[in-house]
Scaffold this motif. Structure first.
Motif, PDB file in Angstrom:
ATOM      1  N   SER A 137       0.831  -1.210   0.000  1.00  0.00           N
ATOM      2  CA  SER A 137       0.000   0.000   0.000  1.00  0.00           C
ATOM      3  C   SER A 137       0.864   1.257   0.000  1.00  0.00           C
ATOM      4  CB  SER A 137      -0.928   0.020   1.219  1.00  0.00           C
ATOM      5  OG  SER A 137      -1.907  -0.988   1.093  1.00  0.00           O
ATOM      6  N   GLN A 141      -7.347   0.372  -1.020  1.00  0.00           N
ATOM      7  CA  GLN A 141      -7.667  -0.775  -0.167  1.00  0.00           C
ATOM      8  C   GLN A 141      -8.774  -0.387   0.819  1.00  0.00           C
ATOM      9  OE1 GLN A 141      -4.204  -2.364   1.838  1.00  0.00           O
ATOM     10  NE2 GLN A 141      -5.352  -4.027   2.799  1.00  0.00           N
ATOM     11  N   ASP A 191      -5.230  -1.717  -5.270  1.00  0.00           N
ATOM     12  CA  ASP A 191      -4.642  -2.149  -3.999  1.00  0.00           C
ATOM     13  C   ASP A 191      -5.598  -3.080  -3.263  1.00  0.00           C
ATOM     14  OD1 ASP A 191      -3.106  -2.491  -1.781  1.00  0.00           O
ATOM     15  OD2 ASP A 191      -3.182  -0.398  -1.110  1.00  0.00           O
ATOM     16  N   GLU A 192      -5.284  -4.342  -3.314  1.00  0.00           N
ATOM     17  CA  GLU A 192      -6.090  -5.376  -2.648  1.00  0.00           C
ATOM     18  C   GLU A 192      -7.582  -5.210  -2.909  1.00  0.00           C
ATOM     19  OE1 GLU A 192      -5.084  -7.143   0.937  1.00  0.00           O
ATOM     20  OE2 GLU A 192      -2.997  -6.461   0.945  1.00  0.00           O
TER      21      GLU A 192
END
Ligand SMILES: Nc1ncnc2c1ncn2[C@@H]1O[C@H](COP(=O)(O)OP(=O)(O)O)[C@@H](O)[C@H]1O
Ligand SMILES: [Mg+2]
Lengths: 431, 256
Positions: B47, B91, B172-173
């Motif tokens: 991140s 995220q 991001d994720e």
């Protein structure tokens, strides 16, 4: 934003924003991490033999102004108020001055006048400070809005109350009496120039659903003091939305009590103070019967040197008030240096058998994460800030539930924030 | 055609004595049409890499360069980076009280395109993308991310990517916290952008399961603030079977 807490304990904190967050506004100014200087407020004094006191636990009330003495500004109730600016009301004589009324009364609503001796007035919650007692006395009776039992109004009751620029203090007392199971929205729309002190009592019948909106869009120079009381009937719902944008000094005290179990009260407020303004909102929710709920959300923004706001949120849960659920939140957004927001939540819990109780108070600059999120979508920092502030207000304004009024208020707020480029041109509906 | 080039990137968080180096020399090149998976254990700095590229003020760049088509990204403000064609699906997307999704999307599209999109086509585009992402139309009137479930937030991120059409998208994720249905829907959204051909994707993930839906061209193993191994899709299979244990151990030895 900082200083979040949701404890079930009595907590008092007043955050002096101007001192806490010195640096410039925007993505560069990191969010403050520790409140460097939160000035604690002396715990609310108990009432001793009729001595007037401010905060909980017991509050002195009386219809006799002299029972309170003349405030000096050192009293708990008055210590945040600029006495010089409220003095015209406190010193004001009884007068014939009136606000100019424009009324819109839907079917099922009647507007009447009762005189000072009317039994209705005897049963109202009593004044909590000298100004409120003077108001009750000088108003010499009351205007009464009656909504019939089980009435379902097809539109809001609107009272446009405009100041006419009179030098004399205008004293007013309004009673809104809503019959059982009726559903009504009442809008008090204040504007113009006045020195006005007005009491408002809302009697919410059993099972009724009442929304009281009070808009303070006074002209510069106006001074407005007032005590609002709601008596919430069994299984009734009361919602109050306070919108304070105009005037020099506005000081409103909003009290809620429950006449039977199952009542619910939602108190929303929004205020926007600039360098000429003092805006003070004091709340007192008294849970004395079982299974009632209260929810408080007040949001304010301050812009300009000397802008000043005060929010006091007192909630008391008495021993009999089992099954209570309460939450209160005050957020202040400090847009420029030199503004000061005081925020004092106070929760007193005298029974363990409650559903939940909490409060949070946060005073600070822009939320960097919100700004980053918007900017990461290509929105420039200036527009992002306006969107965030606009959203900050809209979050409360949208609880009014009257579209035209909401649009008007957001337009006023927009104008104060400066135009939002490109946003207003075309409304977007996706549905 | 976009090229994102990251060279020897060093990033720290915190200030003064609390400063802590998180990225320790990241090298990576992502071109339009390519999909790069970045896989690494929690806390490895994934991140941090994503936020640093997007320009989050919390992170301090202490060394290295990031360029987009030769332009210095690190010199740009956050909004300039987005207008240059970078997009970050976060995220943890942020709630913005009182700002409706429709207002937000339109403001963003106006900023990215440099002019307000034509109302009629815009409304149609938003509607059809929302349908494809199986989002209820009522969503548009809700406040940005407020009260959204985890899955709703991620769909909303992908909706933005679809509408803003970035040159380089960093996800991001996006897969974390999604059930199988939502994972498929979100992945299909990403694949629609890939099929249109012009996007380069940096797909950050902890798990391999999203790679069953979004096939990467390259896989980078990210441990302790840098890329420790690179390869093709077969590397993801190896990670699926063996996990990060061996990489983490090596990194610890190297650090000691
Ligand atoms: N603001 C911060 N302050 C201190 N440490 C941080 C901060 N942000 C991230 N970190 C630390 O940096 C490391 C990498 O975090 P992150 O980039 O979120 O990893 P990942 O996304 O791979 O899980 C972690 O050890 C985390 O604790
Ligand atoms: Mg992460």
């Amino acid at each position: 934003m900082t200083d979040q807490n949701t404890t079930g304990l009595t907590t008092e904190s007043a955050v002096l924003a101007g001192e806490l967050f010195g640096e410039g506004v925007g993505t560069q100014a990191g969010p403050p991490t520790t409140p460097a200087d939160s000035t604690a407020v002396a715990p609310g004094a108990h009432s001793h033999g009729g001595t007037p006191t401010g905060s909980p636990a017991e509050r002195f009330t009386s219809t006799d102004p002299d029972a309170f003495g003349v405030p000096t500004g050192r009293e708990e109730t008055w210590r945040f108020t600029p006495m010089k600016r409220i003095r015209p009301l406190l010193d004001g004589a009884a007068s014939d001055a009136k606000l100019s009324w424009t009324t819109d009364l839907p079917e099922g609503v009647e507007l009447a006048r009762v005189d000072a001796g009317d039994p209705l007035l005897k049963g109202l919650p009593e004044p909590v400070d000298r100004l409120a007692a003077l108001t009750r006395q000088n108003a010499g009776g009351a205007d009464v809005v009656r909504v019939a039992q089980e009435a379902q109004l097809d539109r809001p009751v609107t009272l446009g109350l405009a100041g006419t620029g009179s030098e004399d203090v205008v004293w007013g007392q309004l009673v809104v009496e809503v019959g059982a199971f009726a559903k009504a929205t009442v809008v008090l729309d204040h504007s113009g120039l006045a020195k006005y002190s007005g009491g408002v009592t809302v009697l919410v019948g059993d099972g009724a659903q009442v929304t009281l909106v009070t808009v303070q869009e006074w002209a510069p120079g106006a001074v407005h003091g007032g005590q609002y009381d709601a008596v919430v009937g069994r299984d009734a719902t009361f919602k109050q939305v306070v919108v304070t944008l105009g005037g020099d000094l506005v000081r409103l005290v909003s009290n809620v009590q429950y006449a039977g179990p199952g009542g619910s009260a939602e108190l929303f407020g929004v205020y926007f103070s600039d360098e000429t303004q003092h805006q003070e909102h004091r709340l007192w929710v008294d849970h004395a019967v079982p299974n009632c709920s209260s929810n408080v959300l007040y949001k304010g923004a301050l812009q300009g040197e000397g802008a000043r706001t005060v929010w006091i949120g007192d909630v008391r849960i008495r021993p009999a008030a089992t099954g209570t659920e309460t939450y209160e939140l005050n957020r202040n957004l400090v847009l420029t240096d030199g503004a000061r927001a005081d925020s004092v939540p106070n929760l007193e819990i005298e029974t363990g058998e409650i559903v939940g109780a909490g409060h949070a108070s946060a005073t600070g600059r822009f939320d960097d994460e919100q700004l980053f999120y918007l900017c990461s979508r290509g929105i420039d920092a200036e527009t992002a800030r306006r969107l965030v502030v606009r959203g900050f207000f809209a979050d409360v304004v949208q609880h009014i539930g009257v579209d035209e009024l909401q649009d008007r208020l957001m337009a006023t707020i927009d104008a104060r924030l400066g135009a939002l480029p490109g946003l207003d041109e075309q409304p977007v509906e996706v549905a | 055609m976009s090229v994102l080039e990251i060279r020897d990137l060093h990033v720290s968080v915190g200030e003064g004595d609390d400063a802590k180096e998180i990225l320790r020399g990241v090298d990576l090149t992502v071109r339009s049409g390519e999909t790069h998976a970045i896989m690494g254990p929690n806390g490895s700095g994934k991140s941090t890499l994503a936020y640093s590229i997007a320009g989050h003020p919390k992170y301090t760049i202490t060394g290295g360069t990031v360029t987009l088509d030769g332009e210095d990204v690190l010199e740009m403000s956050v909004d300039e980076r987005a207008r240059a064609g970078l997009f970050l699906a976060m995220q943890y997307p942020v709630e913005v009280p009182g700002v409706s999704v429709s207002n937000f999307l339109r403001t963003a599209a106006t900023a990215i395109k440099g002019e307000a999109p034509k109302l009629r086509t815009w409304v149609k585009d938003v509607k059809s993308e929302m349908e494809l992402l199986e989002m209820n139309p009522a969503f548009a009137e809700r406040n940005v991310n407020e009260g959204f479930s985890g899955g709703e937030k991620k769909r909303h991120e992908i909706l933005q990517m679809r509408l803003l059409k970035p040159g380089i998208a960093i996800l991001d994720e996006t897969d974390s916290g999604l059930d199988v249905d939502a994972l498929r829907i979100v992945s299909e959204g990403v694949n629609r952008s890939r099929e249109e051909g012009q996007v380069g994707v940096l797909l950050i993930t902890h798990y391999t399961r999203i790679l069953r839906y979004i096939k990467p061209d390259f896989v980078h193993v990210f441990v302790n603030g840098k890329v420790v191994e690179e390869g093709g899709p077969e590397l993801a299979e190896k990670l699926e079977n063996e996990g990060y244990a061996s990489y983490v151990k090596t990194a610890e030895v190297a650090q000691a």
